[in-house]
Design an enzyme around this catalytic site. Structure first.
Site, PDB file in Angstrom:
ATOM      1  N   SER A  32       0.829  -1.224   0.000  1.00  0.00           N
ATOM      2  CA  SER A  32       0.000   0.000   0.000  1.00  0.00           C
ATOM      3  C   SER A  32       0.855   1.262   0.000  1.00  0.00           C
ATOM      4  CB  SER A  32      -0.970  -0.012   1.180  1.00  0.00           C
ATOM      5  OG  SER A  32      -0.293  -0.267   2.379  1.00  0.00           O
ATOM      6  N   HIS A  51      -2.182  -8.803   2.319  1.00  0.00           N
ATOM      7  CA  HIS A  51      -1.745  -7.571   2.999  1.00  0.00           C
ATOM      8  C   HIS A  51      -2.739  -7.260   4.120  1.00  0.00           C
ATOM      9  CE1 HIS A  51       0.338  -3.904   3.554  1.00  0.00           C
ATOM     10  NE2 HIS A  51      -0.045  -3.203   2.506  1.00  0.00           N
ATOM     11  N   HIS A  95       6.657 -13.316   9.452  1.00  0.00           N
ATOM     12  CA  HIS A  95       6.715 -11.986   8.817  1.00  0.00           C
ATOM     13  C   HIS A  95       7.842 -11.974   7.793  1.00  0.00           C
ATOM     14  CE1 HIS A  95       6.798  -7.589   8.395  1.00  0.00           C
ATOM     15  NE2 HIS A  95       5.548  -7.671   8.802  1.00  0.00           N
ATOM     16  N   ARG A 150       3.765  -4.256  17.769  1.00  0.00           N
ATOM     17  CA  ARG A 150       2.357  -3.860  17.705  1.00  0.00           C
ATOM     18  C   ARG A 150       1.497  -4.959  18.333  1.00  0.00           C
ATOM     19  NH1 ARG A 150       2.189  -2.773  11.416  1.00  0.00           N
ATOM     20  NH2 ARG A 150       3.201  -4.825  11.553  1.00  0.00           N
ATOM     21  N   ASP A 187      -1.277  -8.848  13.223  1.00  0.00           N
ATOM     22  CA  ASP A 187      -2.641  -9.350  13.041  1.00  0.00           C
ATOM     23  C   ASP A 187      -3.039 -10.435  14.049  1.00  0.00           C
ATOM     24  OD1 ASP A 187      -3.044  -7.655  10.893  1.00  0.00           O
ATOM     25  OD2 ASP A 187      -2.147  -9.064   9.492  1.00  0.00           O
TER      26      ASP A 187
HETATM   27  N1  HAX Z   1       2.667 -20.882   9.379  1.00  0.00           N
HETATM   28  C1  HAX Z   1       3.158 -21.875   8.632  1.00  0.00           C
HETATM   29  N2  HAX Z   1       4.167 -21.729   7.769  1.00  0.00           N
HETATM   30  C2  HAX Z   1       4.729 -20.512   7.686  1.00  0.00           C
HETATM   31  C3  HAX Z   1       4.286 -19.432   8.465  1.00  0.00           C
HETATM   32  C4  HAX Z   1       3.200 -19.640   9.334  1.00  0.00           C
HETATM   33  N3  HAX Z   1       2.683 -18.680  10.078  1.00  0.00           N
HETATM   34  N4  HAX Z   1       5.040 -18.355   8.163  1.00  0.00           N
HETATM   35  C5  HAX Z   1       5.900 -18.737   7.210  1.00  0.00           C
HETATM   36  N5  HAX Z   1       5.720 -20.055   6.925  1.00  0.00           N
HETATM   37  C6  HAX Z   1       6.362 -20.848   5.888  1.00  0.00           C
HETATM   38  C7  HAX Z   1       6.142 -20.172   4.552  1.00  0.00           C
HETATM   39  O1  HAX Z   1       4.863 -20.502   4.032  1.00  0.00           O
HETATM   40  C8  HAX Z   1       7.284 -20.716   3.749  1.00  0.00           C
HETATM   41  O2  HAX Z   1       6.957 -22.043   3.354  1.00  0.00           O
HETATM   42  P1  HAX Z   1       7.377 -22.612   1.898  1.00  0.00           P
HETATM   43  O3  HAX Z   1       8.867 -22.640   1.930  1.00  0.00           O
HETATM   44  O4  HAX Z   1       6.729 -23.948   1.864  1.00  0.00           O
HETATM   45  O5  HAX Z   1       6.840 -21.629   0.899  1.00  0.00           O
HETATM   46  C9  HAX Z   1       8.402 -20.791   4.779  1.00  0.00           C
HETATM   47  O6  HAX Z   1       7.755 -20.804   6.058  1.00  0.00           O
HETATM   48  C10 HAX Z   1       9.347 -19.613   4.726  1.00  0.00           C
HETATM   49  O7  HAX Z   1       8.600 -18.424   4.789  1.00  0.00           O
HETATM   50  P2  HAX Z   1       9.212 -17.089   5.429  1.00  0.00           P
HETATM   51  O8  HAX Z   1      10.361 -16.658   4.586  1.00  0.00           O
HETATM   52  O9  HAX Z   1       9.460 -17.286   6.884  1.00  0.00           O
HETATM   53  O10 HAX Z   1       8.003 -16.078   5.314  1.00  0.00           O
HETATM   54  P3  HAX Z   1       7.567 -15.216   4.034  1.00  0.00           P
HETATM   55  O11 HAX Z   1       8.365 -13.969   4.053  1.00  0.00           O
HETATM   56  O12 HAX Z   1       7.580 -16.043   2.811  1.00  0.00           O
HETATM   57  O13 HAX Z   1       6.047 -14.908   4.368  1.00  0.00           O
HETATM   58  C11 HAX Z   1       4.195 -14.251   5.697  1.00  0.00           C
HETATM   59  C12 HAX Z   1       5.675 -13.993   5.378  1.00  0.00           C
HETATM   60  C13 HAX Z   1       3.716 -13.196   6.696  1.00  0.00           C
HETATM   61  C14 HAX Z   1       3.353 -14.137   4.411  1.00  0.00           C
HETATM   62  C15 HAX Z   1       4.080 -15.658   6.318  1.00  0.00           C
HETATM   63  O14 HAX Z   1       4.809 -15.702   7.524  1.00  0.00           O
HETATM   64  C16 HAX Z   1       2.664 -16.084   6.531  1.00  0.00           C
HETATM   65  O15 HAX Z   1       2.023 -16.585   5.606  1.00  0.00           O
HETATM   66  N6  HAX Z   1       2.112 -15.915   7.792  1.00  0.00           N
HETATM   67  C17 HAX Z   1       0.749 -16.248   8.075  1.00  0.00           C
HETATM   68  C18 HAX Z   1      -0.241 -15.213   7.479  1.00  0.00           C
HETATM   69  C19 HAX Z   1      -0.143 -13.884   8.192  1.00  0.00           C
HETATM   70  O16 HAX Z   1      -0.070 -13.800   9.405  1.00  0.00           O
HETATM   71  N7  HAX Z   1      -0.162 -12.774   7.417  1.00  0.00           N
HETATM   72  C20 HAX Z   1      -0.130 -11.409   7.991  1.00  0.00           C
HETATM   73  C21 HAX Z   1       1.223 -10.737   7.838  1.00  0.00           C
HETATM   74  C22 HAX Z   1       1.263  -9.391   8.512  1.00  0.00           C
HETATM   75  C23 HAX Z   1       1.147  -8.280   7.517  1.00  0.00           C
HETATM   76  O17 HAX Z   1       2.119  -7.950   6.860  1.00  0.00           O
HETATM   77  N8  HAX Z   1      -0.041  -7.693   7.391  1.00  0.00           N
HETATM   78  O18 HAX Z   1      -0.248  -6.654   6.482  1.00  0.00           O
END
Ligand code: HAX
Length: 442
Positions: free
Chosen positions: A233, A263, A309, A318, A364
């Site tokens: 954003s 997001h 994250h 937060r 979140d």
């Molecule tokens: N549960 C299970 N697996 C997870 C995980 C979680 N909470 N967080 C990361 N992983 C996994 C990833 O899916 C990835 O798996 P693959 O290798 O199979 O693709 C692996 O761990 C490595 O990921 P990472 O490098 O640690 O994390 P990314 O930077 O790729 O992703 C995310 C960051 C926030 C998208 C991820 O941690 C996630 O999906 N979390 C759960 C959803 C969530 O809470 N989203 C809100 C984020 C906050 C935000 O920015 N809001 O705007």
């Protein structure tokens, strides 16, 4: 002129001088390299833009103009906007001047309500909010001044005017969307003498006899204010603004990005996961139940929402502030108790699982539990709340961009054919180097 405008008029020439000299002296110094993985992988970690309003060091989380966000947990969102814009918190008089500005600019044009009323009744609240902002573009002072012919050193002034107009109206628009979309009855008018967040809670019409929900909303609006420049954003707002599109165009574009499930929409999934967990275990999942459920989620190939994250490598400050608020005010609330127990179990599970680089909670993981407790139960509205707050970061970044004369953004894209050719050329060079080294040895 009111105080914020005066303060910026004093600061901006200093920033221009300082940054101008920095770039002039060191402009050719390299600060980043880009790999093929990064070019295909969302430009993760590529340092290619500037944002001075806030930063997110992986080991501390959000700093707003250098101040850890946790230290702002007792401040008002108005103070935080002043901080984002100027680099320091306002004194009492300057805060009052900003609050008076908001009050004077709060009236939403009547045509906005007509546009919203004409939308399908099941429109998403984020789509309604963005539509309202975009249709107010005709109010833009930036566009009017630009059309008249304005010196570029003055661009920041009508950008700030538009930002103040927009921020002043957002609580009324968001509350109007809430009442219209969820059939809560007539709109409620703002009241003089209330703060930005108090007025918002009043206009939502959710009962708050103790004032606790207003305090929770104050915290919510402070904590979501900004998260440096590269997130979807913020980056979108900056990009659109770099074409000198005014704040109405730029902020609505940015918020369209916030509406995405990767997001700003993630917060509703987190609360869902907690509520489902409670349902499954009669409102009282034990720590063992939570561990089992977390493993079930992971084994089903899903992520545990609210954890992990892209940048952070510690518990999001937060989340820490939200958890503290919840545990201080309603430790026995079923959902809050589960949020707290999940926090004690899930990082351990994620570490054992071994994939997530960051096993800790993000913003979140707890925010929805607070809203739910106070009766705001319409999940699809949660991103609208996020938007009101994040608009402060977007607007302050736009003012800063115009103050510093930020260039139109135009990174170079390349084709897969070009990348393949680079790979081949490098392989050829490597072979030639190896052959030369081998020949030298002989
Ligand atoms: N549960 C299970 N697996 C997870 C995980 C979680 N909470 N967080 C990361 N992983 C996994 C990833 O899916 C990835 O798996 P693959 O290798 O199979 O693709 C692996 O761990 C490595 O990921 P990472 O490098 O640690 O994390 P990314 O930077 O790729 O992703 C995310 C960051 C926030 C998208 C991820 O941690 C996630 O999906 N979390 C759960 C959803 C969530 O809470 N989203 C809100 C984020 C906050 C935000 O920015 N809001 O705007």
């Amino acid at each position: 002129m009111a105080k914020l405008q005066n303060e910026l008029a004093k600061l901006i020439p200093e920033w221009r001088k300082e940054i101008g000299a920095l770039v002039k002296k060191n402009g050719s110094m390299k600060i980043s390299d880009v790999t093929i993985q990064q070019a295909y992988g969302g430009m993760r970690g590529v340092k290619g833009m500037i944002c001075d309003t806030s930063e997110v060091p992986p080991d501390t989380g959000l700093l707003v103009r250098g101040i850890p966000v946790g230290e702002l947990a007792d401040n008002l969102p108005e103070e935080v906007f002043y901080l984002l814009c100027t680099g320091h918190l306002p004194n009492k008089r300057d805060l009052k001047a900003l609050q008076d500005e908001y009050a004077a600019r709060a009236k939403v044009p009547a045509y906005v309500w007509k546009v919203l009323e004409a939308m399908p009744k099941d429109s998403h609240p984020m789509c309604m909010l963005d539509t309202a902002i975009l249709c107010m573009e005709r109010e833009s002072k930036f566009r009017k001044e630009y059309d008249k012919g304005m010196h570029k050193s003055e661009y920041w002034k009508p950008t700030l005017e538009d930002s103040l107009d927009l921020l002043a109206k957002l609580p009324a628009i968001a509350a109007g969307v809430y009442r219209m979309r969820f059939k809560k009855g007539k709109r409620i008018a703002p009241k003089k003498g209330l703060t930005w967040s108090e007025n918002f809670v009043r206009m939502l019409g959710i009962k708050d006899p103790s004032g606790e929900f207003a305090d929770c909303m104050r915290l919510y609006l402070v904590l979501h204010c900004d998260h440096e420049g590269g997130n979807v954003s913020a980056h979108t707002t900056h990009l659109v603004g770099s074409a000198l599109s005014d704040p109405y165009y730029s902020v609505s574009a940015g918020l369209n990005g916030l509406a995405g499930p990767l997001h700003g929409l993630a917060n509703q999934e987190c609360l869902n996961w907690i509520i489902e967990l409670n349902k499954k275990f009669n409102g009282k999942p034990s720590k063992e139940d939570i561990r089992k459920n977390a493993w079930e989620t992971l084994k089903a190939g899903k992520v545990i929402p609210g954890y992990g994250h892209a940048v952070l490598r510690v518990s999001d400050p937060r989340f820490v502030a939200f958890r503290k608020f919840g545990m201080d005010h309603f430790p026995n609330d079923k959902i809050m108790r589960t949020v707290n127990n999940v926090f004690e179990i899930v990082p351990e599970v994620l570490r054992e699982h071994g994939k997530a680089k960051n096993p800790w909670p993000n913003v979140d993981a707890g925010s929805g539990a607070l809203l739910y407790h106070y009766g705001l139960k319409e999940f699809s509205f949660y991103t609208v709340l996020f938007s009101i707050s994040r608009a402060m970061g977007m607007c302050s970044q736009l003012v800063y961009d115009r103050a510093l004369g930020a260039s139109i953004e135009r990174p170079k894209s390349v084709t897969t054919r070009w990348v393949t050719e680079q790979v081949k050329a490098k392989a050829k060079k490597d072979r030639a180097r190896k052959a030369k080294a081998k020949a030298k040895k002989k």
